[in-house]
Design an enzyme around this catalytic site. Structure first.
Site, mmCIF file in Angstrom:
data_model
loop_
_atom_site.group_PDB
_atom_site.id
_atom_site.type_symbol
_atom_site.label_atom_id
_atom_site.label_comp_id
_atom_site.label_asym_id
_atom_site.label_seq_id
_atom_site.Cartn_x
_atom_site.Cartn_y
_atom_site.Cartn_z
ATOM 1 N N TYR A 155 0.741 -1.295 0.045
ATOM 2 C CA TYR A 155 -0.132 0.085 -0.075
ATOM 3 C C TYR A 155 0.705 1.282 -0.115
ATOM 4 O O TYR A 155 0.371 2.300 -0.514
ATOM 5 C CB TYR A 155 -1.010 0.018 1.321
ATOM 6 C CG TYR A 155 -2.261 -0.571 0.814
ATOM 7 C CD1 TYR A 155 -2.556 -1.923 0.658
ATOM 8 C CD2 TYR A 155 -3.398 0.246 0.185
ATOM 9 C CE1 TYR A 155 -3.515 -2.720 0.460
ATOM 10 C CE2 TYR A 155 -4.460 -0.525 -0.261
ATOM 11 C CZ TYR A 155 -4.548 -1.795 -0.218
ATOM 12 O OH TYR A 155 -5.505 -2.485 -0.580
ATOM 13 N N LYS A 162 -3.944 7.839 2.490
ATOM 14 C CA LYS A 162 -5.345 7.398 3.142
ATOM 15 C C LYS A 162 -5.418 7.914 4.771
ATOM 16 O O LYS A 162 -6.377 8.345 5.210
ATOM 17 C CB LYS A 162 -5.616 5.785 3.488
ATOM 18 C CG LYS A 162 -5.879 5.045 2.047
ATOM 19 C CD LYS A 162 -7.333 5.772 1.422
ATOM 20 C CE LYS A 162 -7.653 5.080 0.137
ATOM 21 N NZ LYS A 162 -8.422 5.964 -0.689
HETATM 22 P P1 NAD Z 1 -12.019 2.383 -9.263
HETATM 23 O O1 NAD Z 1 -10.976 2.475 -9.839
HETATM 24 O O2 NAD Z 1 -13.160 1.838 -9.365
HETATM 25 O O3 NAD Z 1 -12.355 3.693 -8.568
HETATM 26 C C1 NAD Z 1 -11.132 4.770 -8.217
HETATM 27 C C2 NAD Z 1 -11.546 6.222 -9.049
HETATM 28 O O4 NAD Z 1 -10.726 7.238 -8.971
HETATM 29 C C3 NAD Z 1 -11.767 5.850 -10.538
HETATM 30 O O5 NAD Z 1 -13.196 6.176 -10.993
HETATM 31 C C4 NAD Z 1 -10.810 6.915 -11.263
HETATM 32 O O6 NAD Z 1 -11.429 7.478 -12.441
HETATM 33 C C5 NAD Z 1 -10.876 8.049 -10.253
HETATM 34 N N1 NAD Z 1 -9.609 8.917 -10.210
HETATM 35 C C6 NAD Z 1 -8.445 8.637 -10.199
HETATM 36 N N2 NAD Z 1 -7.795 9.828 -10.648
HETATM 37 C C7 NAD Z 1 -8.557 10.818 -10.747
HETATM 38 C C8 NAD Z 1 -8.350 12.132 -10.884
HETATM 39 N N3 NAD Z 1 -7.426 12.726 -11.184
HETATM 40 N N4 NAD Z 1 -9.495 12.730 -10.986
HETATM 41 C C9 NAD Z 1 -10.759 12.253 -10.985
HETATM 42 N N5 NAD Z 1 -11.049 10.657 -10.489
HETATM 43 C C10 NAD Z 1 -9.917 9.999 -10.475
HETATM 44 O O7 NAD Z 1 -11.774 1.699 -7.622
HETATM 45 P P2 NAD Z 1 -12.417 1.616 -6.400
HETATM 46 O O8 NAD Z 1 -11.775 0.393 -5.513
HETATM 47 O O9 NAD Z 1 -13.920 1.737 -6.172
HETATM 48 O O10 NAD Z 1 -11.788 2.899 -5.610
HETATM 49 C C11 NAD Z 1 -12.812 3.744 -5.017
HETATM 50 C C12 NAD Z 1 -12.154 4.341 -3.610
HETATM 51 O O11 NAD Z 1 -12.375 3.507 -2.647
HETATM 52 C C13 NAD Z 1 -10.728 4.843 -3.680
HETATM 53 O O12 NAD Z 1 -10.485 5.904 -2.780
HETATM 54 C C14 NAD Z 1 -9.833 3.745 -3.162
HETATM 55 O O13 NAD Z 1 -8.966 3.825 -2.388
HETATM 56 C C15 NAD Z 1 -11.114 3.246 -2.165
HETATM 57 N N6 NAD Z 1 -11.045 1.909 -1.380
HETATM 58 C C16 NAD Z 1 -10.817 0.832 -2.292
HETATM 59 C C17 NAD Z 1 -10.829 -0.593 -1.601
HETATM 60 C C18 NAD Z 1 -10.504 -1.679 -2.570
HETATM 61 O O14 NAD Z 1 -10.131 -2.776 -2.141
HETATM 62 N N7 NAD Z 1 -11.032 -1.526 -3.705
HETATM 63 C C19 NAD Z 1 -10.703 -0.529 -0.508
HETATM 64 C C20 NAD Z 1 -10.823 0.513 0.274
HETATM 65 C C21 NAD Z 1 -10.917 1.781 0.017
#
Ligand code: NAD
Length: 268
Positions: A155, A162
């Site tokens: 990470y 985060k």
């Molecule tokens: P995802 O890839 O579907 O979503 C990430 C989003 O960030 C995408 O839509 C992407 O277009 C957007 N993004 C990246 N750079 C950008 C920019 N410059 N401007 C605007 N948007 C931008 O993946 P996800 O897992 O749904 O992630 C969503 C959130 O959840 C993130 O903050 C991620 O860290 C968090 N999260 C994910 C997990 C996991 O295991 N997937 C666990 C905990 C938290």
């Protein structure tokens, strides 16, 4: 009657149907919210537009959160269309792959700046623009992960982002609370998404969480959507500045191996 009837929700971060943001969108829409979607980049356009159509959403705007002019433009458009916003979802993260893997000490200055700008600072930039539109109070939500608090391999720079995001959540909650604006974070367990796939060893992490978390299962975007609905609705009316775990209980564990396995490690 839906829990979100009459509410306008602006959602950042739908990339495809596996996105956490899409899980949240479906739940908010299912309870009557009017949805406005923001996506990043032309490549995603062809995935996001059909999803928007599924829920009859015709507000779909591109916004790169590193660009102030994009942020100004999308909030101007929300103001022009709806006059206000009630819910804003920040479900965004990005870090250069090389700064997620390798050794922690090798994180680059540039990678740090990019990851913190997109994944953490953007919440401040979004909240600043949402505030004047949250005329009757409102809710801001963001997505975090356990690596903000404890070391999780792979990470690295995202863990720092985060930690910053969780701190920003608390400071924004304090700043905006007097205006009835609540700011909360959801700490989701690992989920296979586009961003999740950027983490080396996601498959192992998923198996591990399923094996040791108290509920012995991984979480879904639907689970996260339900928690978001709770926080965004009046059900969460007195909750702000919190990190709500949706992780099958993984975060409560002080030891994630069995007594027998521990004996194997310690030799008795
Ligand atoms: P995802 O890839 O579907 O979503 C990430 C989003 O960030 C995408 O839509 C992407 O277009 C957007 N993004 C990246 N750079 C950008 C920019 N410059 N401007 C605007 N948007 C931008 O993946 P996800 O897992 O749904 O992630 C969503 C959130 O959840 C993130 O903050 C991620 O860290 C968090 N999260 C994910 C997990 C996991 O295991 N997937 C666990 C905990 C938290």
């Amino acid at each position: 009657m839906g829990m979100m009837d009459g509410k306008v929700a602006l959602i950042f971060g739908v990339a495809n149907k596996n996105s956490i943001a899409w899980g949240i969108t479906q739940k908010l829409h299912g309870q009557g919210a009017t949805i406005a979607l923001s996506y990043a980049g032309e490549i995603l356009e062809k995935r996001v537009f059909p999803l928007a159509q599924e829920i009859g959403c015709d507000f779909v705007e591109e916004c790169d959160v590193t660009k102030d002019e994009d942020l100004d433009a999308i909030f101007e458009k929300v103001k022009a269309r709806y006059g206000r916003v009630d819910v804003v979802v920040h479900s965004i993260a990005f870090a250069p792959r090389e700064d997620l893997n390798g050794r922690f000490v090798d994180i680059s200055r540039e990678g740090f700046k990019i990851a913190l700008d997109i994944s953490a600072y953007s919440l401040i930039a979004i909240a600043k623009r949402a505030e004047p539109l949250m005329t009757e109070g409102g809710t801001i939500l963001c997505m975090t992960y356990y690596a903000a608090e404890k070391v999780v391999p792979g990470y690295h720079v995202m863990a720092i982002a985060k930690s910053a995001l969780e701190s920003i959540t608390r400071y924004l909650a304090n700043d905006l609370g007097p205006k009835g604006i609540r700011v909360n974070a959801i700490s989701a367990g690992p989920i296979k998404t586009l961003a999740g796939a950027g983490v080396a060893g996601l498959r192992t992490l998923l198996k591990y969480n399923e094996a040791v978390s108290p509920l012995r299962k991984n979480v879904t975007t639907e689970d996260v959507g339900n928690a978001a609905l709770f926080l965004a609705s009046d059900m969460g009316a007195s909750i702000t500045g919190e990190v709500l775990y949706v992780d099958s209980g993984f975060n409560i564990l002080g030891m994630t191996i069995t007594e027998e396995e521990a004996r194997g490690v310690t030799g008795g």
